[in-house]
Design an enzyme around this catalytic site. Structure first.
Site, PDB file in Angstrom:
ATOM      1  N   GLU A   1      31.143 -18.700 -20.019  1.00  0.00           N
ATOM      2  CA  GLU A   1      32.275 -18.428 -20.919  1.00  0.00           C
ATOM      3  C   GLU A   1      31.882 -17.543 -22.101  1.00  0.00           C
ATOM      4  OE1 GLU A   1      31.618 -21.490 -19.748  1.00  0.00           O
ATOM      5  OE2 GLU A   1      33.375 -21.926 -18.502  1.00  0.00           O
TER       6      GLU A   1
ATOM      7  N   HIS B   1      39.074 -31.872 -20.609  1.00  0.00           N
ATOM      8  CA  HIS B   1      39.942 -30.918 -19.895  1.00  0.00           C
ATOM      9  C   HIS B   1      41.397 -31.073 -20.338  1.00  0.00           C
ATOM     10  CE1 HIS B   1      36.436 -31.000 -17.209  1.00  0.00           C
ATOM     11  NE2 HIS B   1      36.876 -29.901 -16.636  1.00  0.00           N
TER      12      HIS B   1
END
Lengths: 323, 339
Positions: free
Chosen positions: B72, B141
């Site tokens: 990322e 998440h």
């Protein structure tokens, strides 16, 4: 065989002038700081001039670089305007960043310098993205990313080198190993003798050169740039060098000895190149003196003009938050 | 190179899902501007973790729909560099929680480069990422992290609540010369609604008033907009009429629309999924409290937010951690009844 810099008058002149300009600029900055005329902090690259200069000599004008917190040398080697650099350090409206960036954020996008960076390893992924842009735009430009030994232990380094490697991007990774990440010696921060060994982990060539030998730096960069332009992907160059000054203004040099510093001063990259130029008969002593004094004059002139410029304006400090 | 905005009429819309609306915006932006490209994890053959980029690889090829390793920080950094070098990257981060892995490039690089360089360069990029709870994905998440980004000068933050807004705001975000954090909601991907077929750009910094009522103003973001509208229907059956405002972009924020609604209704209920403490709606409360709109209030400002807990796994715990329709109805009723 690459060109012998010390034998080519034009290249020898550029190399010497650039290294002396970096040296004189940073000595001047050190002095202005000591006299309380520069605010904040700064990171000087005195002793490392051959790396910035050797790499940038091997780049074309429209090639790109990303730089570091110790970035004055990269900036000057890529052709920056000394007056605008000095004006930035002196908090002037005419500075490169209008007083918003200071020493750690000077960029000159028009000359291909995408910017110094206050975050260790922060510029490496950016260089990879700029390399990706060259690919997508179909240019033949190359991006050289400068970073220090400390950056090679940041996650950003690993992620970015891997991306450039898997996509064969036109990037040259230039690790300026000046032996210390602030006070942390490379011997304690790495389990490997050469940081360039890490290149193998990403499947790209890695070389280690004497970073105080401008010819060696130039030669390896020429090879890396040719590979990059040919679409063969990135190269990792580790340049072994040494910073004569402390990490920043807070450094008391408690982690290294005076003898060590003196020993490295005897390997002065500028003195070495001057000797080579003289031995090659390219310039005589007085011609070299002239190059030195013009570098000094250019820096003095930049300081005088920057001092006279208007201060950065608090009433406009909100300008440029958004484009 | 950007397409011209056209007037929207009823005949120009079609019904599609929020995910399809985003995909259409991406495709239209890529068709009209060759600088636009996508990069992210599994956005190619896989079509993205939530299927948003399905089919775009076939249409635009692997150079412009670029699958990345799981990196990322590297991906966002590459987007920053590409944007600096003249491209218009759109990054997909699979879950907004993973932006934590990329925070240096978002906060210290993308957000600040334009300013640090005194305006000499800009970073026109979009970071798309889904947030929110309701899928049983638990604490790593399911977060709603918009306040993190809104706190950083230099970023714009968009929270689309409907398919039409998802498309129009994404097109505007891609056109914008600044880094834009575009926070989608996982529960909304399958929701559907009318969406302009043409590339109609919405304005970043303009709220949408979804419903008008005189008794209270509900300001809600993302999935809470739909929940607030359902609550408003129930309240209307009881004779309580709510104005429902969706800021759509929390940075820049359309303060004028919110303040006008507060002045008119005299009551303010703020609804967000993110935890209460330090949440973005507190900023709206402060905005109202700091100006003459305060004198219009006939009751204290009320915040209905997620609890200050990590999002839990068990469905009954997960539901109880964030506002649901009955919670909004109850809070609105109390707000109206107590004054």
């Amino acid at each position: 065989m690459t060109t012998k810099l010390c034998q080519e008058p034009e290249l020898a002149r550029r190399a010497l002038a650039t290294m002396w300009t970096i040296r004189r600029f940073e000595e001047a900055v050190d002095d202005l700081f000591a006299r309380g005329l520069i605010y904040g902090t700064m990171h000087l690259s005195i002793g490392q001039e051959a790396t910035a200069t050797g790499v940038c000599l091997a780049l074309a004008d429209d090639d790109l670089i990303t730089s570091t917190h110790r970035g004055h040398g990269h900036c000057i080697a890529k052709g920056a305007d000394l007056e605008r650099m000095m004006a930035e350090l002196l908090a002037k409206e005419t500075g490169y960043c209008r007083g918003r960036g200071g020493s750690m954020h000077i960029a000159d996008v028009a000359r291909g310098n995408l910017g110094a960076n206050g975050i260790v390893a922060g510029g490496i992924p950016i260089a990879v993205g700029a390399g990706l842009a060259q690919r997508l735009q179909g240019t033949r430009r190359v991006v050289a990313s400068f970073f220090g030994d400390g950056a090679a232990n940041e996650g950003a380094f690993h992620e970015a080198v891997n991306l450039a490697a898997i996509w064969d991007l036109p990037v040259v990774f230039v690790c300026e190993n000046n032996q210390y990440g602030m006070s942390m010696p490379t011997s304690r921060a790495f389990r490997i003798p050469r940081i360039s060994q890490r290149a193998a982990a990403y499947g790209i060539p890695g070389v280690t050169v004497d970073g105080n030998d401008i010819q060696a730096v130039y030669d390896e960069t020429v090879v890396a740039v040719e590979r990059a332009r040919a679409g063969e992907g990135p190269t990792f160059i580790e340049a072994i060098t040494y910073r004569w000054k402390g990490h920043s203004k807070s450094d008391k040099n408690l982690y290294r000895t005076r003898e060590e510093i003196e020993e490295w001063k005897s390997r002065d990259p500028i003195g070495r190149f001057e000797a080579a130029v003289e031995a090659a008969g390219t310039f005589n002593r007085s011609e070299i003196e002239t190059i030195r004094s013009s570098a000094r004059d250019a820096v003095r002139d930049a300081i005088a003009r920057a001092h006279a410029a208007p201060d950065a304006r608090p009433d406009e400090l909100r300008d440029a938050v958004y484009a | 190179m950007a397409s011209t905005t056209i007037e929207r009429t009823a005949s120009d819309t079609r019904t599609c899902s929020y995910a399809e609306a985003i995909r259409e915006a991406l495709a239209q932006a890529m068709e009209s501007d060759e600088r636009v490209f996508l990069l992210g994890e599994d956005i190619g053959v896989y079509g993205g973790a939530f299927g948003v980029t399905t089919g775009l690889l076939e249409r635009f090829g692997a150079e412009r729909v670029r699958d990345t390793p799981i990196s990322e920080l590297g991906i966002v950094g590459a987007a920053v560099g590409a944007a600096l070098a003249g491209m218009r990257p759109v990054v997909e981060i699979q879950f907004s929680d993973f932006t934590a892995q990329a925070m240096d490039q978002i906060v210290n690089q993308a957000a600040k480069i334009h300013y640090m360089l005194g305006g000499a360069a800009s970073v026109p990029m979009v970071l798309r990422a889904p947030g929110g709870s309701g899928t049983g994905a638990a604490a790593q998440h399911s977060q709603s992290l918009e306040a993190w980004f809104a706190h950083v000068p230099g970023l714009k933050v968009v929270l689309p609540a409907t398919p039409a807004d998802a498309k129009g705001l994404l097109l505007a975000a891609i056109d914008d010369p600044n880094p834009v954090i575009f926070l989608e909601h996982k529960l909304l991907y399958k929701s559907s609604g009318p969406v302009p077929t043409e590339p109609v750009r919405e304005t970043l910094g303009a709220a949408r008033v979804h419903r008008d009522g005189d008794d209270l103003t509900i300001v809600a973001t993302s999935v809470m907009v739909e929940r607030s509208l359902q609550a408003a229907d129930e309240l209307a059956a009881d004779g309580i009429h709510a104005t429902v405002v969706d800021p759509r972009t929390i940075k820049p924020l359309d303060a004028a629309t919110i303040l006008a609604a507060v002045r008119r209704t005299g009551r303010l209920l703020l609804v967000q999924e993110a935890p209460l403490t330090g949440g973005f709606v507190s900023e709206i409360a402060a905005l109202v409290a700091g100006c003459d709109a305060l004198y219009s209030l006939v009751a204290p400002i009320r915040r209905l937010c997620g609890l200050d807990v990590p999002i839990p796994y068990a469905p009954q715990l997960e539901r109880a951690a964030v506002p649901q329709v009955p919670d909004i109805v109850k809070a609105a009723r109390e707000l109206v009844m107590e004054s």
